[in-house]
Design a protein around this motif. Structure first.
Motif, PDB file in Angstrom:
ATOM      1  N   PRO A  32      23.872  29.534  48.058  1.00 58.03           N
ATOM      2  CA  PRO A  32      22.825  28.657  48.635  1.00 58.03           C
ATOM      3  C   PRO A  32      22.815  28.998  49.949  1.00 58.03           C
ATOM      4  CG  PRO A  32      25.058  27.579  48.506  1.00 58.03           C
ATOM      5  CD  PRO A  32      25.352  28.949  47.639  1.00 58.03           C
ATOM      6  N   TYR A  33      21.597  29.448  50.625  1.00 54.48           N
ATOM      7  CA  TYR A  33      21.091  29.622  51.827  1.00 54.48           C
ATOM      8  C   TYR A  33      20.308  28.370  52.272  1.00 54.48           C
ATOM      9  CZ  TYR A  33      22.529  34.482  51.474  1.00 54.48           C
ATOM     10  OH  TYR A  33      23.423  35.607  51.405  1.00 54.48           O
ATOM     11  N   HIS A  34      20.887  27.228  52.271  1.00 56.21           N
ATOM     12  CA  HIS A  34      20.292  25.965  52.689  1.00 56.21           C
ATOM     13  C   HIS A  34      21.231  25.142  53.430  1.00 56.21           C
ATOM     14  CE1 HIS A  34      20.746  25.417  48.130  1.00 56.21           C
ATOM     15  NE2 HIS A  34      21.559  24.564  48.588  1.00 56.21           N
ATOM     16  N   VAL A  35      20.891  23.926  53.577  1.00 56.44           N
ATOM     17  CA  VAL A  35      21.642  23.060  54.472  1.00 56.44           C
ATOM     18  C   VAL A  35      22.371  22.073  53.781  1.00 56.44           C
ATOM     19  CG1 VAL A  35      20.201  23.438  56.692  1.00 56.44           C
ATOM     20  CG2 VAL A  35      19.821  21.538  55.009  1.00 56.44           C
ATOM     21  N   ASN A  36      22.122  22.017  52.391  1.00 57.75           N
ATOM     22  CA  ASN A  36      23.291  21.148  51.461  1.00 57.75           C
ATOM     23  C   ASN A  36      24.677  21.479  51.274  1.00 57.75           C
ATOM     24  OD1 ASN A  36      24.555  19.394  49.436  1.00 57.75           O
ATOM     25  ND2 ASN A  36      22.562  19.296  48.193  1.00 57.75           N
ATOM     26  N   ILE A  37      25.504  20.771  52.181  1.00 54.04           N
ATOM     27  CA  ILE A  37      26.794  21.193  52.378  1.00 54.04           C
ATOM     28  C   ILE A  37      27.356  21.147  51.195  1.00 54.04           C
ATOM     29  CG2 ILE A  37      28.921  20.303  53.349  1.00 54.04           C
ATOM     30  CD1 ILE A  37      27.651  19.398  55.722  1.00 54.04           C
ATOM     31  N   GLY A  38      27.219  20.257  50.013  1.00 56.09           N
ATOM     32  CA  GLY A  38      27.672  20.049  48.787  1.00 56.09           C
ATOM     33  C   GLY A  38      27.720  21.642  48.180  1.00 56.09           C
ATOM     34  N   ASP A  39      26.356  22.083  48.164  1.00 55.24           N
ATOM     35  CA  ASP A  39      26.431  23.418  47.597  1.00 55.24           C
ATOM     36  C   ASP A  39      27.225  24.381  48.373  1.00 55.24           C
ATOM     37  OD1 ASP A  39      24.682  22.531  45.569  1.00 55.24           O
ATOM     38  OD2 ASP A  39      23.115  22.942  46.866  1.00 55.24           O
ATOM     39  N   LEU A  40      27.212  24.293  49.621  1.00 54.51           N
ATOM     40  CA  LEU A  40      28.164  25.419  50.463  1.00 54.51           C
ATOM     41  C   LEU A  40      29.619  25.205  50.197  1.00 54.51           C
ATOM     42  CD1 LEU A  40      26.441  24.803  53.814  1.00 54.51           C
ATOM     43  CD2 LEU A  40      26.022  26.739  52.233  1.00 54.51           C
ATOM     44  N   LEU A  41      30.055  23.889  49.832  1.00 56.86           N
ATOM     45  CA  LEU A  41      31.499  23.829  49.074  1.00 56.86           C
ATOM     46  C   LEU A  41      31.666  24.457  47.846  1.00 56.86           C
ATOM     47  CD1 LEU A  41      31.745  20.086  50.229  1.00 56.86           C
ATOM     48  CD2 LEU A  41      33.186  21.785  51.086  1.00 56.86           C
ATOM     49  N   ILE A  42      30.470  24.404  47.147  1.00 55.36           N
ATOM     50  CA  ILE A  42      30.671  25.205  45.716  1.00 55.36           C
ATOM     51  C   ILE A  42      31.104  26.617  45.980  1.00 55.36           C
ATOM     52  CG2 ILE A  42      29.493  26.058  43.671  1.00 55.36           C
ATOM     53  CD1 ILE A  42      28.153  23.243  43.588  1.00 55.36           C
ATOM     54  N   TRP A  43      30.137  27.348  46.978  1.00 60.08           N
ATOM     55  CA  TRP A  43      30.217  28.582  47.347  1.00 60.08           C
ATOM     56  C   TRP A  43      31.780  28.996  47.999  1.00 60.08           C
ATOM     57  CZ3 TRP A  43      26.496  31.254  51.714  1.00 60.08           C
ATOM     58  CH2 TRP A  43      26.800  32.527  51.680  1.00 60.08           C
ATOM     59  N   LYS A  44      32.008  28.294  48.943  1.00 61.41           N
ATOM     60  CA  LYS A  44      33.331  28.438  49.533  1.00 61.41           C
ATOM     61  C   LYS A  44      34.646  28.443  48.461  1.00 61.41           C
ATOM     62  CE  LYS A  44      36.705  28.601  52.357  1.00 61.41           C
ATOM     63  NZ  LYS A  44      37.202  30.172  52.743  1.00 61.41           N
ATOM     64  N   GLY A  45      34.366  27.555  47.388  1.00 58.98           N
ATOM     65  CA  GLY A  45      35.381  27.435  46.414  1.00 58.98           C
ATOM     66  C   GLY A  45      35.489  28.677  45.605  1.00 58.98           C
ATOM     67  N   GLU A  46      33.972  29.032  45.245  1.00 58.40           N
ATOM     68  CA  GLU A  46      34.230  30.419  44.420  1.00 58.40           C
ATOM     69  C   GLU A  46      34.789  31.622  45.205  1.00 58.40           C
ATOM     70  OE1 GLU A  46      29.818  29.061  42.344  1.00 58.40           O
ATOM     71  OE2 GLU A  46      30.021  30.350  44.006  1.00 58.40           O
ATOM     72  N   MET A  47      34.566  31.833  46.475  1.00 60.36           N
ATOM     73  CA  MET A  47      35.135  32.739  47.025  1.00 60.36           C
ATOM     74  C   MET A  47      36.519  32.692  47.035  1.00 60.36           C
ATOM     75  SD  MET A  47      32.713  33.693  50.331  1.00 60.36           S
ATOM     76  CE  MET A  47      32.424  31.859  50.987  1.00 60.36           C
ATOM     77  N   ASP A  48      37.361  31.497  47.265  1.00 58.04           N
ATOM     78  CA  ASP A  48      38.529  31.353  47.340  1.00 58.04           C
ATOM     79  C   ASP A  48      39.283  31.456  46.014  1.00 58.04           C
ATOM     80  OD1 ASP A  48      38.400  30.601  50.040  1.00 58.04           O
ATOM     81  OD2 ASP A  48      38.927  28.623  49.990  1.00 58.04           O
ATOM     82  N   PHE A  49      38.443  31.021  45.065  1.00 63.73           N
ATOM     83  CA  PHE A  49      38.987  31.286  43.551  1.00 63.73           C
ATOM     84  C   PHE A  49      39.000  32.668  43.292  1.00 63.73           C
ATOM     85  CE2 PHE A  49      38.035  32.003  39.179  1.00 63.73           C
ATOM     86  CZ  PHE A  49      39.194  31.176  38.668  1.00 63.73           C
ATOM     87  N   LEU A  50      37.984  33.379  43.741  1.00 63.91           N
ATOM     88  CA  LEU A  50      38.155  35.041  43.307  1.00 63.91           C
ATOM     89  C   LEU A  50      38.970  35.744  44.137  1.00 63.91           C
ATOM     90  CD1 LEU A  50      34.085  35.334  43.118  1.00 63.91           C
ATOM     91  CD2 LEU A  50      35.677  35.498  41.193  1.00 63.91           C
ATOM     92  N   LYS A  51      39.276  35.231  45.464  1.00 65.76           N
ATOM     93  CA  LYS A  51      40.282  35.876  46.113  1.00 65.76           C
ATOM     94  C   LYS A  51      41.672  35.825  45.576  1.00 65.76           C
ATOM     95  CE  LYS A  51      42.144  35.992  50.772  1.00 65.76           C
ATOM     96  NZ  LYS A  51      42.099  35.121  52.239  1.00 65.76           N
ATOM     97  N   SER A  52      41.884  34.400  45.048  1.00 68.75           N
ATOM     98  CA  SER A  52      43.194  34.304  44.251  1.00 68.75           C
ATOM     99  C   SER A  52      43.550  35.215  43.218  1.00 68.75           C
ATOM    100  CB  SER A  52      43.212  32.549  44.042  1.00 68.75           C
ATOM    101  OG  SER A  52      42.412  32.524  42.890  1.00 68.75           O
ATOM    102  N   LEU A  53      42.411  35.672  42.388  1.00 71.97           N
ATOM    103  CA  LEU A  53      42.645  36.312  41.400  1.00 71.97           C
ATOM    104  C   LEU A  53      42.585  37.915  41.854  1.00 71.97           C
ATOM    105  CD1 LEU A  53      40.102  35.012  38.823  1.00 71.97           C
ATOM    106  CD2 LEU A  53      42.362  34.341  38.886  1.00 71.97           C
ATOM    107  N   GLY A  54      42.051  38.319  42.965  1.00 75.31           N
ATOM    108  CA  GLY A  54      42.397  39.442  43.353  1.00 75.31           C
ATOM    109  C   GLY A  54      41.043  40.339  42.953  1.00 75.31           C
ATOM    110  N   VAL A  55      39.919  39.710  42.712  1.00 73.80           N
ATOM    111  CA  VAL A  55      38.834  40.256  42.166  1.00 73.80           C
ATOM    112  C   VAL A  55      38.095  40.633  43.227  1.00 73.80           C
ATOM    113  CG1 VAL A  55      36.380  39.708  41.103  1.00 73.80           C
ATOM    114  CG2 VAL A  55      38.606  38.699  40.318  1.00 73.80           C
ATOM    115  N   LYS A  56      37.458  41.924  43.191  1.00 81.86           N
ATOM    116  CA  LYS A  56      36.639  42.629  44.051  1.00 81.86           C
ATOM    117  C   LYS A  56      35.225  41.997  44.292  1.00 81.86           C
ATOM    118  CE  LYS A  56      34.860  46.979  45.801  1.00 81.86           C
ATOM    119  NZ  LYS A  56      35.250  46.764  47.188  1.00 81.86           N
ATOM    120  N   ILE A  57      34.565  41.201  45.066  1.00 82.88           N
ATOM    121  CA  ILE A  57      33.344  40.858  45.169  1.00 82.88           C
ATOM    122  C   ILE A  57      32.421  41.972  45.900  1.00 82.88           C
ATOM    123  CG2 ILE A  57      31.933  39.121  46.230  1.00 82.88           C
ATOM    124  CD1 ILE A  57      34.518  37.190  46.456  1.00 82.88           C
TER     125      ILE A  57
END
Length: 331
Positions: A32-57
């Motif tokens: 999400p490239y917009h100002v809805n913080i809810g969608d930005l929280l989803i994006w941040k959670g996805e990044m933290d989850f993938l990092k915890s798995l050791g997945v290369k983004i």
């Protein structure tokens, strides 16, 4: 169950469902490239989850910055989670469908979504297109959405909580407000999902707000819009110059991606966390204010949006948490 225990249980549920579906390399699309913080929280959670798995983004792109490049077959395509699967936010749904059509040989995973259609024929058309892909996996974040999928699919459909629950505790608690106001907060959404409530008069003791970034556009995002406008003008010129048309587009869009990820995202997330954590008690019609309150281990009262997304999510995941109250008497 208390909030802290629920938070950990939801994170485990996400890991159990998604870990087997994601390979060692992935791209994340429709961020999400917009100002809805809810969608930005989803994006941040996805990044933290993938990092915890050791997945290369290998890349993260919005619907506007992705350039449809060729991807190795071993790369998993992750489509950003949220509430835009259906016909309310059609621009983003159409982009996801284009990805499914364009990449028939890659595994594609819809991260947890809410599904809502007002047009039954459009639902049938979308599902027919999705069924044509040989390695498609769709995750939804409530039982009602799962029942929609079950009308069209026999396999590769999953129930999992919202990805924002995967944001690390260190990130959340390091950004919370050091001071709590002696006042309550009623977050009342002001977009196409808004619904008038008979409960509004009951919140005379609360400040009525929406996400602060939706009330006043942050300076960092104003700069992003200027950057995007400038890039669009440069791209128009480059279309006449073959070399720059081939190589310049990618560079300009990479600047947008970098600025959104490293400047706008952390700035607006910090603003959202401080906002919610600074009030004594929360009433909310926004799902991600509720989720952020859960991450902050803060009790709250939850109200519905205009098509029942919030009540369905609550009934699926949160109804056994004693600090969370749901009020059903909306119009």
């Amino acid at each position: 169950m208390i909030i802290k225990e629920k938070k950990e249980a939801l994170r485990k549920n996400i890991a159990d469902v998604l870990s087997p579906l994601i390979g060692r390399r992935c791209v994340v699309l429709d961020v999400p490239y917009h100002v809805n913080i809810g969608d930005l929280l989803i994006w941040k959670g996805e990044m933290d989850f993938l990092k915890s798995l050791g997945v290369k983004i290998c890349g993260m792109y919005s619907a506007d910055t992705f350039r449809w490049s060729k991807l190795p077959k071993t790369t998993t395509i992750l489509l950003n989670g949220g509430g835009n699967f259906g016909d309310i936010w059609r621009y983003f749904q159409d982009f996801k469908l284009q990805v499914v059509e364009h990449y028939p040989n890659n595994r594609i995973v819809f991260l947890p979504q809410t599904i809502w259609y007002t047009n039954e024929q459009k639902e049938i058309e979308d599902m027919e297109l999705l069924r044509k892909h040989s390695d498609l996996h769709i995750c939804v974040r409530d039982k009602r959405s799962l029942s929609v999928l079950q009308k069209h699919f026999n396999t590769n459909i999953y129930l999992a909580p919202d990805m924002a629950f995967c944001i690390s505790d260190n990130f959340i608690f390091n950004k919370k407000s050091p001071r709590i106001k002696d006042v309550n907060l009623y977050v009342k959404r002001s977009d196409p999902e808004a619904k008038e409530s008979t409960l509004d008069l009951n919140f005379a003791d609360a400040e009525i707000r929406d996400w602060p970034t939706m009330e006043k556009v942050p300076c960092c995002y104003k700069i992003f819009i200027k950057l995007r406008t400038m890039n669009a003008k440069l791209m128009h010129v480059m279309e006449r110059l073959p070399y720059f048309h081939k190589h310049g587009f990618k560079t300009l869009l990479a600047i947008e991606d970098f600025y959104m990820l490293h400047v706008c995202l952390p700035n607006m997330l910090r603003q959202g966390i401080k906002f919610v954590s600074s009030y004594k008690y929360i009433y909310t019609t926004r799902l991600h204010v509720a989720i952020l309150s859960t991450l902050l281990e803060k009790g709250y009262t939850f109200l519905d949006n205009n098509y029942g997304k919030n009540s369905s999510f609550y009934e699926t995941w949160l109804s056994d948490v004693e600090e969370i109250v749901f009020r059903y008497d909306n119009k």
